[in-house]
Design a protein around this motif. Structure first.
Motif, short mmCIF file in Angstrom:
data_model
loop_
_atom_site.label_atom_id
_atom_site.label_comp_id
_atom_site.label_asym_id
_atom_site.label_seq_id
_atom_site.Cartn_x
_atom_site.Cartn_y
_atom_site.Cartn_z
N ASP A 39 0.05 2.87 -3.58
CA ASP A 39 1.37 2.37 -3.99
C ASP A 39 2.13 3.41 -4.81
O ASP A 39 3.35 3.53 -4.68
N GLY A 40 1.41 4.17 -5.63
CA GLY A 40 2.05 5.23 -6.41
C GLY A 40 2.55 6.38 -5.55
O GLY A 40 3.47 7.10 -5.93
N ALA A 53 1.63 6.05 3.66
CA ALA A 53 0.78 6.50 2.56
C ALA A 53 -0.66 6.03 2.77
O ALA A 53 -1.61 6.77 2.51
N CYS A 54 -0.83 4.80 3.24
CA CYS A 54 -2.16 4.28 3.53
C CYS A 54 -2.82 5.08 4.64
O CYS A 54 -4.02 5.38 4.57
N ALA A 57 -4.15 8.17 3.27
CA ALA A 57 -5.38 7.92 2.51
C ALA A 57 -6.56 7.75 3.46
O ALA A 57 -7.67 8.24 3.20
N VAL A 58 -6.35 7.06 4.57
CA VAL A 58 -7.41 6.89 5.57
C VAL A 58 -7.80 8.25 6.15
O VAL A 58 -8.99 8.56 6.27
N ALA A 59 -6.82 9.07 6.48
CA ALA A 59 -7.11 10.40 7.02
C ALA A 59 -7.88 11.24 6.00
O ALA A 59 -8.80 11.97 6.35
N GLY A 60 -7.52 11.11 4.72
CA GLY A 60 -8.24 11.82 3.67
C GLY A 60 -9.69 11.37 3.56
O GLY A 60 -10.59 12.18 3.36
N ASP A 96 -1.80 -2.74 7.50
CA ASP A 96 -1.44 -2.78 8.92
C ASP A 96 -1.22 -1.37 9.47
O ASP A 96 -0.18 -1.05 10.04
N ALA A 97 -2.23 -0.52 9.27
CA ALA A 97 -2.16 0.88 9.69
C ALA A 97 -2.08 0.98 11.22
O ALA A 97 -2.55 0.09 11.94
#
Length: 111
Positions: A39-40, A53-54, A57-60, A96-97
């Motif tokens: 969220d940030g 952004a999610c 994060a998933v890719a990271g 909901d990626a």
């Protein structure tokens, strides 16, 4: 955005005990913490898009897991590295990626 996520994995996940994410409440706690980080990151650099952004994060998480596998001689070390993928699966579901990052996540979980 990617630098923040890399720091998350380096500073938070790397310092977890191997079996720390086994209890469901700890996985939930880390999912909530990571959701706050995501969220940030929903600033103008990603068009204020939480989904994007999610997905970053998933890719990271998939990349972090891949590094852990490579460092362990092409064998998944399981423990916190693998459990973090389950945390990310829940985060991806909540946001909901799109199918591409979810497919990469599932491939990392099941291979």
């Amino acid at each position: 955005m990617q630098a923040v996520l890399d720091e998350f994995y380096a500073q938070i996940v790397a310092k977890l005990e191997r079996d720390e994410l086994i209890p469901a409440y700890k996985r939930s706690m880390h999912r909530e913490y990571l959701a706050t980080v995501v969220d940030g990151l929903c600033g103008p650099w990603c068009g204020r898009d939480r989904r994007r952004a999610c997905e970053a994060a998933v890719a990271g998480a998939v990349a972090y897991h891949g590094r852990a596998v490579r460092d362990n001689g092409s064998v998944c070390p399981l423990g916190k590295h693998h459990d973090m993928l389950y945390v990310m699966a829940r985060l991806a579901m909540d946001a909901d990626a799109s199918p591409e990052p979810v497919a990469a996540l599932l491939t990392a979980i099941y291979t």
